[in-house]
Scaffold this active site. Structure first.
Site, PDB file in Angstrom:
ATOM      1  N   ARG A 153       0.894  -1.151   0.025  1.00  0.00           N
ATOM      2  CA  ARG A 153      -0.018   0.137   0.114  1.00  0.00           C
ATOM      3  C   ARG A 153       0.921   1.198  -0.085  1.00  0.00           C
ATOM      4  NH1 ARG A 153      -3.277  -3.516  -0.721  1.00  0.00           N
ATOM      5  NH2 ARG A 153      -5.288  -3.777   0.478  1.00  0.00           N
ATOM      6  N   SER A 231     -10.847  -0.872   3.515  1.00  0.00           N
ATOM      7  CA  SER A 231     -10.048  -1.126   4.601  1.00  0.00           C
ATOM      8  C   SER A 231      -9.527   0.098   5.217  1.00  0.00           C
ATOM      9  CB  SER A 231      -8.999  -1.885   4.332  1.00  0.00           C
ATOM     10  OG  SER A 231      -9.158  -3.273   3.817  1.00  0.00           O
ATOM     11  N   GLU A 329      -5.265   3.633   7.019  1.00  0.00           N
ATOM     12  CA  GLU A 329      -4.915   3.224   5.569  1.00  0.00           C
ATOM     13  C   GLU A 329      -5.397   4.500   4.680  1.00  0.00           C
ATOM     14  OE1 GLU A 329      -5.121   2.038   1.662  1.00  0.00           O
ATOM     15  OE2 GLU A 329      -7.040   2.293   2.970  1.00  0.00           O
TER      16      GLU A 329
HETATM   17  N1  EPU Z   1     -11.223 -11.286   9.729  1.00  0.00           N
HETATM   18  C1  EPU Z   1     -11.918 -11.299  10.981  1.00  0.00           C
HETATM   19  N2  EPU Z   1     -12.813 -10.315  11.119  1.00  0.00           N
HETATM   20  C2  EPU Z   1     -13.074  -9.618  10.507  1.00  0.00           C
HETATM   21  C3  EPU Z   1     -12.234  -9.361   9.286  1.00  0.00           C
HETATM   22  C4  EPU Z   1     -11.436 -10.382   8.846  1.00  0.00           C
HETATM   23  O1  EPU Z   1     -11.670 -12.279  11.699  1.00  0.00           O
HETATM   24  O2  EPU Z   1     -14.054  -8.649  10.837  1.00  0.00           O
HETATM   25  C5  EPU Z   1     -10.259 -12.200   9.462  1.00  0.00           C
HETATM   26  C6  EPU Z   1     -10.527 -13.071   8.100  1.00  0.00           C
HETATM   27  O3  EPU Z   1     -11.306 -14.146   8.883  1.00  0.00           O
HETATM   28  C7  EPU Z   1      -9.407 -13.370   7.674  1.00  0.00           C
HETATM   29  C8  EPU Z   1      -8.488 -12.460   7.881  1.00  0.00           C
HETATM   30  O4  EPU Z   1      -9.056 -11.691   9.175  1.00  0.00           O
HETATM   31  O5  EPU Z   1      -9.070 -14.552   8.429  1.00  0.00           O
HETATM   32  C9  EPU Z   1      -8.202 -11.550   6.654  1.00  0.00           C
HETATM   33  O6  EPU Z   1      -9.399 -11.034   6.040  1.00  0.00           O
HETATM   34  P1  EPU Z   1      -9.519 -10.918   4.483  1.00  0.00           P
HETATM   35  O7  EPU Z   1      -9.625 -11.978   3.844  1.00  0.00           O
HETATM   36  O8  EPU Z   1     -11.076 -10.326   4.673  1.00  0.00           O
HETATM   37  O9  EPU Z   1      -8.768  -9.661   4.149  1.00  0.00           O
HETATM   38  P2  EPU Z   1      -8.269  -8.577   4.944  1.00  0.00           P
HETATM   39  O10 EPU Z   1      -6.925  -8.801   5.542  1.00  0.00           O
HETATM   40  O11 EPU Z   1      -9.207  -7.784   6.220  1.00  0.00           O
HETATM   41  C10 EPU Z   1      -6.942  -7.398   2.785  1.00  0.00           C
HETATM   42  C11 EPU Z   1      -6.934  -5.907   2.207  1.00  0.00           C
HETATM   43  C12 EPU Z   1      -8.235  -5.687   1.394  1.00  0.00           C
HETATM   44  C13 EPU Z   1      -8.256  -6.783   0.332  1.00  0.00           C
HETATM   45  C14 EPU Z   1      -8.343  -8.165   1.053  1.00  0.00           C
HETATM   46  C15 EPU Z   1      -7.994  -9.457   0.079  1.00  0.00           C
HETATM   47  C16 EPU Z   1      -5.669  -4.658   3.959  1.00  0.00           C
HETATM   48  C17 EPU Z   1      -5.690  -3.516   4.700  1.00  0.00           C
HETATM   49  N3  EPU Z   1      -6.734  -4.997   3.414  1.00  0.00           N
HETATM   50  O12 EPU Z   1      -7.985  -7.176   3.943  1.00  0.00           O
HETATM   51  O13 EPU Z   1      -7.943  -4.470   0.670  1.00  0.00           O
HETATM   52  O14 EPU Z   1      -9.373  -6.597  -0.477  1.00  0.00           O
HETATM   53  O15 EPU Z   1      -6.994  -8.444   2.021  1.00  0.00           O
HETATM   54  O16 EPU Z   1      -6.915  -9.315  -0.474  1.00  0.00           O
HETATM   55  O17 EPU Z   1      -4.622  -4.966   3.261  1.00  0.00           O
HETATM   56  C18 EPU Z   1      -8.591  -2.151   0.970  1.00  0.00           C
HETATM   57  O18 EPU Z   1      -7.322  -1.995   0.791  1.00  0.00           O
HETATM   58  O19 EPU Z   1      -9.372  -1.281   0.861  1.00  0.00           O
HETATM   59  C19 EPU Z   1      -8.868  -3.505   0.975  1.00  0.00           C
HETATM   60  C20 EPU Z   1     -10.269  -3.740   1.085  1.00  0.00           C
END
Ligand code: EPU
Length: 346
Positions: A153, A231, A329
């Site tokens: 990012r 995010s 972010e």
């Molecule tokens: N999780 C929870 N509770 C929640 C949300 C997530 O326990 O409320 C856990 C999920 O179960 C999973 C882990 O956290 O094990 C990761 O969650 P997820 O796969 O939804 O991805 P994320 O880390 O929350 C990141 C990016 C997103 C991107 C997704 C998919 C960042 C800050 N965010 O989210 O990017 O779409 O991975 O690659 O890196 C953005 O930047 O605006 C964005 C949406």
């Protein structure tokens, strides 16, 4: 995020020459020494109620093929093209590589700024060059992927805000329908279902795109219906030793190994475990399906200050529980158009 904001001046740019003219002649506004503020689609900014700056809005349009072989297609995309529409257009042409980045809001010109990434792909993996105007020296530059110095990012554009105005982005896409990346989460399973519906044994990039659209629509609120900027917090990167210590108390903690004995922790998990899924301070709440996303329940009434209040509260509760500091972010814009430091909680 649909925050209330009014700016003093705005200039919409529909071609590059217009920028040269504007910078050469100046305006009443620049004579007053207002700073310049570059705004793209506005999907990842937190704007102040009153913006005392000249807003430059790149809105150049066009998608051009610049080279093509049996194996790859090079395209040049103007900054004002909608990102998701570009993804759908390229995949439907049989030009693959952007499918994992489907449904990310915003315009193409902003994509390199924070090196957008999702489901195992980052923009830098497909990018060839960026054409950008350097505002301080009033000169045009072609920057290679190396020049952009991308990180998670992050890029030179993000580190030096209001310095560059991106006008074109060059990509190299491929034409091999068997070359997909579906290893993240349940992408493979959902893509397989789409493939089978079409009587295909293996998912193609089209199926991966459909899968990602479905997954995102389930978890992420549509900004048009419930304003949000994706995010809201970065996934914090902590020492492996701290992660191991946390694991002893919280065996289910979600983390991904990083170089140099560091671990990237899922901030959404931390927020949920801190009891704040759906929580916040009126009118800003985390999303019920994805705690990492802050949503605005009072569109165009809530201000930047309301977001800061909710951010503080959430970050404090998470810190109390896990001793991990969450960083914002999206980009925080000050009243004079300068950019607040992304690492700091305001
Ligand atoms: N999780 C929870 N509770 C929640 C949300 C997530 O326990 O409320 C856990 C999920 O179960 C999973 C882990 O956290 O094990 C990761 O969650 P997820 O796969 O939804 O991805 P994320 O880390 O929350 C990141 C990016 C997103 C991107 C997704 C998919 C960042 C800050 N965010 O989210 O990017 O779409 O991975 O690659 O890196 C953005 O930047 O605006 C964005 C949406």
């Amino acid at each position: 995020m649909a925050l209330a904001c009014a700016a003093d001046f705005a200039v919409t740019l529909t071609d590059e020459a217009q920028l040269d003219d504007f910078m050469a002649s100046g305006t009443e506004a620049t004579a007053d020494d207002l700073s310049l503020f570059v705004l793209s689609g506005g999907s990842n900014v937190l704007l102040p109620a009153s913006l005392n700056a000249v807003v430059l809005q790149p809105n150049m349009r066009g998608i051009h093929v610049t080279a093509q072989t049996e194996h790859y297609v090079d395209i040049e995309v103007m900054a004002g093209e909608n990102w998701h529409d570009l993804v759908v257009y390229t995949v439907n042409q049989g030009w693959y590589g952007l499918e994992n980045l489907a449904l990310i809001p915003g315009l193409t010109g902003a994509a390199p700024v924070q090196n957008i990434g999702a489901y195992g792909v980052q923009l830098e993996d497909r990018l060839q060059y960026v054409r950008a105007y350097h505002l301080p020296s009033k000169t045009w530059h072609n920057l290679s992927t190396t020049d952009c110095d991308f990180g998670y990012r992050d890029s030179i554009f993000k580190r030096a805000p209001n310095t560059w105005l991106i006008s074109r982005v060059g990509f190299r896409l491929h034409t091999d329908p068997t070359n997909i990346l579906a290893s993240y989460g349940d992408v493979q399973t959902v893509a397989q279902r789409y493939a089978e519906q079409q009587d295909r044994k293996q998912p193609t990039p089209v199926d991966v795109m459909q899968a990602i659209i479905e997954i995102r629509q389930q978890k992420l609120p549509d900004p048009k219906q419930l304003p949000n900027c994706g995010s809201f917090f970065q996934n914090p990167i902590i020492d492996q030793s701290q992660f191991i210590a946390l694991q002893a108390t919280y065996p289910a903690i979600v983390g991904y190994p990083m170089p140099d004995a560091m671990v990237k922790v899922a901030a959404g998990w931390l927020i949920e475990q801190a009891g704040l899924k759906g929580g916040g301070i009126t009118p800003i709440f985390t999303h019920k399906q994805q705690a990492l996303v802050l949503t605005n329940h009072a569109p165009y009434q809530a201000t930047q200050a309301d977001v800061a209040t909710a951010q503080h509260y959430i970050a404090d509760v998470v810190y109390e529980k896990f001793a991990i500091q969450l960083s914002r972010e999206p980009v925080w814009v000050n009243a004079d158009g300068s950019i607040g430091h992304a690492e700091h909680v305001v």
